[in-house]
Design a protein around this motif. Structure first.
Motif, short mmCIF file in Angstrom:
data_model
loop_
_atom_site.label_atom_id
_atom_site.label_comp_id
_atom_site.label_asym_id
_atom_site.label_seq_id
_atom_site.Cartn_x
_atom_site.Cartn_y
_atom_site.Cartn_z
N ALA A 243 26.18 46.72 36.49
CA ALA A 243 27.46 46.04 36.26
C ALA A 243 27.23 44.66 35.67
N VAL A 244 26.24 43.93 36.18
CA VAL A 244 25.95 42.60 35.66
C VAL A 244 25.40 42.70 34.24
N ARG A 245 24.50 43.65 33.98
CA ARG A 245 23.97 43.84 32.61
C ARG A 245 25.09 44.11 31.61
N LYS A 246 26.06 44.91 32.02
CA LYS A 246 27.19 45.24 31.15
C LYS A 246 27.95 43.98 30.74
N LEU A 247 28.07 43.03 31.67
CA LEU A 247 28.83 41.82 31.39
C LEU A 247 28.15 40.86 30.42
N VAL A 248 26.86 41.06 30.15
CA VAL A 248 26.18 40.17 29.21
C VAL A 248 26.93 40.14 27.88
N ARG A 249 27.34 41.28 27.39
CA ARG A 249 28.04 41.34 26.10
C ARG A 249 29.53 41.64 26.22
N ASP A 250 29.99 42.00 27.40
CA ASP A 250 31.39 42.37 27.60
C ASP A 250 32.13 41.23 28.28
N GLN A 251 32.83 40.44 27.49
CA GLN A 251 33.54 39.30 28.04
C GLN A 251 34.99 39.63 28.38
N LYS A 252 35.37 40.86 28.22
CA LYS A 252 36.77 41.25 28.46
C LYS A 252 36.96 41.98 29.77
N SER A 253 35.90 42.52 30.35
CA SER A 253 36.06 43.29 31.58
C SER A 253 36.16 42.36 32.78
N LYS A 254 36.35 42.95 33.94
CA LYS A 254 36.49 42.19 35.18
C LYS A 254 35.23 41.38 35.46
N GLY A 255 35.40 40.35 36.27
CA GLY A 255 34.28 39.59 36.77
C GLY A 255 33.66 40.30 37.96
N LEU A 256 32.83 39.58 38.70
CA LEU A 256 32.11 40.19 39.82
C LEU A 256 32.13 39.29 41.04
N VAL A 257 32.19 39.91 42.19
CA VAL A 257 31.91 39.24 43.46
C VAL A 257 30.69 39.94 44.04
N LEU A 258 29.64 39.19 44.28
CA LEU A 258 28.42 39.72 44.87
C LEU A 258 28.34 39.21 46.30
N THR A 259 28.40 40.13 47.26
CA THR A 259 28.35 39.76 48.67
C THR A 259 27.02 40.21 49.27
N GLY A 260 26.70 39.65 50.40
CA GLY A 260 25.50 40.07 51.10
C GLY A 260 24.88 38.92 51.86
N PRO A 261 23.90 39.24 52.67
CA PRO A 261 23.26 38.19 53.47
C PRO A 261 22.43 37.23 52.61
N PRO A 262 22.01 36.12 53.18
CA PRO A 262 21.20 35.16 52.43
C PRO A 262 19.89 35.78 51.95
N GLY A 263 19.46 35.34 50.77
CA GLY A 263 18.12 35.66 50.29
C GLY A 263 17.92 37.02 49.65
N VAL A 264 18.99 37.78 49.41
CA VAL A 264 18.82 39.13 48.87
C VAL A 264 18.88 39.18 47.34
N GLY A 265 19.16 38.05 46.71
CA GLY A 265 19.12 38.01 45.24
C GLY A 265 20.46 37.90 44.55
N LYS A 266 21.51 37.51 45.25
CA LYS A 266 22.82 37.37 44.63
C LYS A 266 22.81 36.29 43.55
N THR A 267 22.28 35.13 43.88
CA THR A 267 22.22 34.04 42.90
C THR A 267 21.34 34.42 41.72
N HIS A 268 20.20 35.06 41.99
CA HIS A 268 19.30 35.48 40.91
C HIS A 268 20.04 36.39 39.94
#
Length: 181
Positions: A30-55
């Motif tokens: 989903a994140v890869r798709k958004l690299v070139r797709d500026q028209k689709s929905k955004g994203l909310v990434l949830t999860g515990p600390p340290g699992v790579g959401k910010t990355h």
């Protein structure tokens, strides 16, 4: 707020190549798709600390910056600190305009800031204006949807649900992996 040159070097280096996908294939795609797709929905990434959401979010921001897209990265505490500072400097309208109109806004660590009625109102204005303008957001948080509703209210949750796809990022805390605690 962090412009491309102000993003810490560690975050500027985050890419898809360096991301450990683990069981998070759907979120990564989903994140890869958004690299070139500026028209689709955004994203909310949830999860515990340290699992790579910010990355994962920064992989998108960094790729968008390479492509010449305007993108802004800010942590929730930095956002509200900047808003408070803008009152004194007379730059509130300019700051809010930037937050609302930038092509991609990454709001990192939503939920770690102290919540006040004023902060809820400002967050609502940013999210609502971005939703109405069709501008993408990527939000990382340790909070569940229910927690977001409890903390920020039904209006903010409703807009995030309508304008963003939600993914739970799973895994172990990479910052603590292999460390004795």
């Amino acid at each position: 707020l962090m412009t491309a040159s102000e993003v810490p070097e560690r975050l500027r280096e985050m890419s898809f190549k360096g991301y450990d996908v683990g069981s998070n294939h759907a979120a990564v795609e989903a994140v890869r798709k958004l690299v070139r797709d500026q028209k689709s929905k955004g994203l909310v990434l949830t999860g515990p600390p340290g699992v790579g959401k910010t990355h994962l979010g920064m992989a998108l921001v960094n790729n968008r910056l390479i492509l010449g897209t305007a993108a802004l990265y800010v942590t929730a505490p930095q956002l509200f600190k900047s808003i408070v500072a803008s009152y004194d400097t007379g730059k509130y309208n300019s700051l809010m305009d930037n937050l609302i109109t930038v092509d991609l806004l990454m709001l990192d660590d939503l939920g770690v800031e102290k919540t006040t009625d004023n902060r809820q109102e400002e967050l609502f204005m940013i999210i609502n204006s971005r939703v109405n303008a069709g501008r993408q957001m990527i939000i990382t948080t340790n909070l569940s949807a229910a927690d977001i509703q409890d903390r920020y209210g039904a209006r903010i949750l409703s807009r995030l649900m309508a304008s963003c796809d939600w993914y739970e990022i799973k895994g172990v805390d990479r910052r603590l992996e292999g460390k004795m605690i």
